[in-house]
Design a protein around this motif. Sequence first.
Motif, mmCIF file in Angstrom:
data_model
loop_
_atom_site.group_PDB
_atom_site.id
_atom_site.type_symbol
_atom_site.label_atom_id
_atom_site.label_comp_id
_atom_site.label_asym_id
_atom_site.label_seq_id
_atom_site.Cartn_x
_atom_site.Cartn_y
_atom_site.Cartn_z
ATOM 1 N N LEU A 1 -5.975 6.153 0.820
ATOM 2 C CA LEU A 1 -6.923 5.732 2.077
ATOM 3 C C LEU A 1 -5.972 5.187 3.081
ATOM 4 C CD1 LEU A 1 -9.540 5.591 3.294
ATOM 5 C CD2 LEU A 1 -9.951 3.347 2.344
ATOM 6 N N TYR A 2 -4.816 4.548 2.561
ATOM 7 C CA TYR A 2 -4.052 3.966 3.715
ATOM 8 C C TYR A 2 -3.075 5.147 4.335
ATOM 9 C CZ TYR A 2 -0.639 0.393 5.722
ATOM 10 O OH TYR A 2 -0.191 -0.229 6.733
ATOM 11 N N ARG A 3 -2.828 5.982 3.466
ATOM 12 C CA ARG A 3 -1.965 7.059 4.101
ATOM 13 C C ARG A 3 -2.816 7.869 5.031
ATOM 14 N NH1 ARG A 3 -1.130 12.904 3.032
ATOM 15 N NH2 ARG A 3 0.967 13.289 3.531
ATOM 16 N N GLN B 1 8.046 6.549 9.484
ATOM 17 C CA GLN B 1 8.926 6.094 8.291
ATOM 18 C C GLN B 1 8.120 5.727 7.274
ATOM 19 O OE1 GLN B 1 11.976 3.276 10.004
ATOM 20 N NE2 GLN B 1 12.412 2.519 8.021
ATOM 21 N N THR B 2 7.022 4.760 7.314
ATOM 22 C CA THR B 2 6.324 4.320 6.399
ATOM 23 C C THR B 2 5.703 5.410 5.610
ATOM 24 O OG1 THR B 2 5.734 2.433 7.752
ATOM 25 C CG2 THR B 2 4.184 3.042 5.767
ATOM 26 N N LEU B 3 5.271 6.544 6.234
ATOM 27 C CA LEU B 3 4.635 7.558 5.596
ATOM 28 C C LEU B 3 5.684 8.349 4.675
ATOM 29 C CD1 LEU B 3 2.435 9.193 8.408
ATOM 30 C CD2 LEU B 3 1.830 8.548 6.274
ATOM 31 N N SER B 4 6.954 8.354 5.208
ATOM 32 C CA SER B 4 8.232 9.016 4.531
ATOM 33 C C SER B 4 8.341 8.270 3.320
ATOM 34 C CB SER B 4 9.189 8.947 5.508
ATOM 35 O OG SER B 4 9.896 7.953 5.652
ATOM 36 N N GLY B 5 8.124 7.019 3.045
ATOM 37 C CA GLY B 5 8.313 6.163 1.852
ATOM 38 C C GLY B 5 7.162 6.069 0.937
ATOM 39 N N LYS C 1 4.661 6.911 -2.183
ATOM 40 C CA LYS C 1 4.860 7.412 -3.480
ATOM 41 C C LYS C 1 3.596 8.848 -3.751
ATOM 42 C CE LYS C 1 7.482 3.997 -4.633
ATOM 43 N NZ LYS C 1 8.802 4.189 -4.797
ATOM 44 N N LEU C 2 4.359 9.706 -3.417
ATOM 45 C CA LEU C 2 3.351 11.003 -3.205
ATOM 46 C C LEU C 2 2.611 11.435 -4.401
ATOM 47 C CD1 LEU C 2 5.841 13.008 -0.789
ATOM 48 C CD2 LEU C 2 3.960 11.787 -0.335
ATOM 49 N N THR C 3 3.002 10.756 -5.620
ATOM 50 C CA THR C 3 2.206 11.200 -6.907
ATOM 51 C C THR C 3 0.861 10.712 -6.888
ATOM 52 O OG1 THR C 3 3.070 9.087 -7.832
ATOM 53 C CG2 THR C 3 4.565 10.858 -8.354
ATOM 54 N N GLU C 4 0.459 9.807 -5.820
ATOM 55 C CA GLU C 4 -0.915 9.284 -6.071
ATOM 56 C C GLU C 4 -1.653 9.874 -4.707
ATOM 57 O OE1 GLU C 4 -1.661 5.512 -7.031
ATOM 58 O OE2 GLU C 4 -0.149 5.336 -8.473
ATOM 59 N N VAL C 5 -0.995 10.589 -3.591
ATOM 60 C CA VAL C 5 -1.627 11.158 -2.667
ATOM 61 C C VAL C 5 -1.820 12.493 -2.572
ATOM 62 C CG1 VAL C 5 -0.656 9.181 -1.463
ATOM 63 C CG2 VAL C 5 0.617 11.064 -1.355
ATOM 64 N N LEU D 1 0.857 -1.225 0.030
ATOM 65 C CA LEU D 1 0.033 0.016 0.150
ATOM 66 C C LEU D 1 0.782 1.322 0.069
ATOM 67 C CD1 LEU D 1 -2.966 -1.210 2.394
ATOM 68 C CD2 LEU D 1 -3.014 -0.910 -0.109
ATOM 69 N N PRO D 2 2.046 1.249 0.834
ATOM 70 C CA PRO D 2 2.846 2.415 0.819
ATOM 71 C C PRO D 2 3.557 2.484 -0.893
ATOM 72 C CG PRO D 2 3.271 1.283 2.844
ATOM 73 C CD PRO D 2 2.230 0.440 1.880
#
Length: 239
Positions: free
Chosen positions: A181-183, A229-233, A235-239, A174-175
């Motif tokens: 939604l997971y973010r 740490q999970t949030l920092s990894g 893929k920001l293109t989709e969030v 998911l990350p």
Amino acid sequence: MGLSVRMENNVRLVPEGSRVGDVGCDHGYASIYLCERKRCRVIALDINAGPLRKAAENIERAGLAGQIECRLSDGLEKLAPGEVDALLIAGMGGMLTVRILENSPAVLERIDTLVLQPQSDIGEVRRAVVSLGFSITGESVCLDAGKYYIAIQAARTAERDTYTEVEYAYGRFLPERGDRLYRQYLLAEGEKTERIIEKLKAEGRQTGPSRHMEERIRELSHTLEQINQTLSGFKLTEV
């Protein structure tokens, strides 16, 4: 027949045409859906006689009694090795899910696909899945009645996956996919964890910190580090 958002999220991960053991089938709605929509053959299993009777009634009403068999079973106890090639275990505690898998090695050896939706201890479920010879091939998240639910799909593999502690705790798929939604779930978990830490620290300032309180703050701080740490990894293109 309609399924809840949570159950739709689960059955979506079951391969079409599988022979499925629906463990903890409750009233049989997922079993019926799998048979009708995904052309699966299903053995519906439940430890409680009441829900299983209701499942049998619902299956009969759907005209599927010849395609879905109901069995009173503690976990996989009443499954013979090779009867099914996929397992759906949803809505149970994570450690119970692990025990069900570990207690029937002969049945598990003949399983190709796992679809698991634990209510707790999801990191321990991921760890067990890998140790039992499966590779996690996908995860899915949904929000149902204000609660987040995460489902895991895993396939038997000859090579053991290598996961970090953070990936066991919060997953990999998911990350990597940048699931919005997971973010949202992780942000909410992080905020909740921060509030608990601050509350414990405030109590400690008033009453003096105890060893138990300090240990709990360390545990929660470690959890918060893993979430960040999970949030920092992501893929920001989709969030």
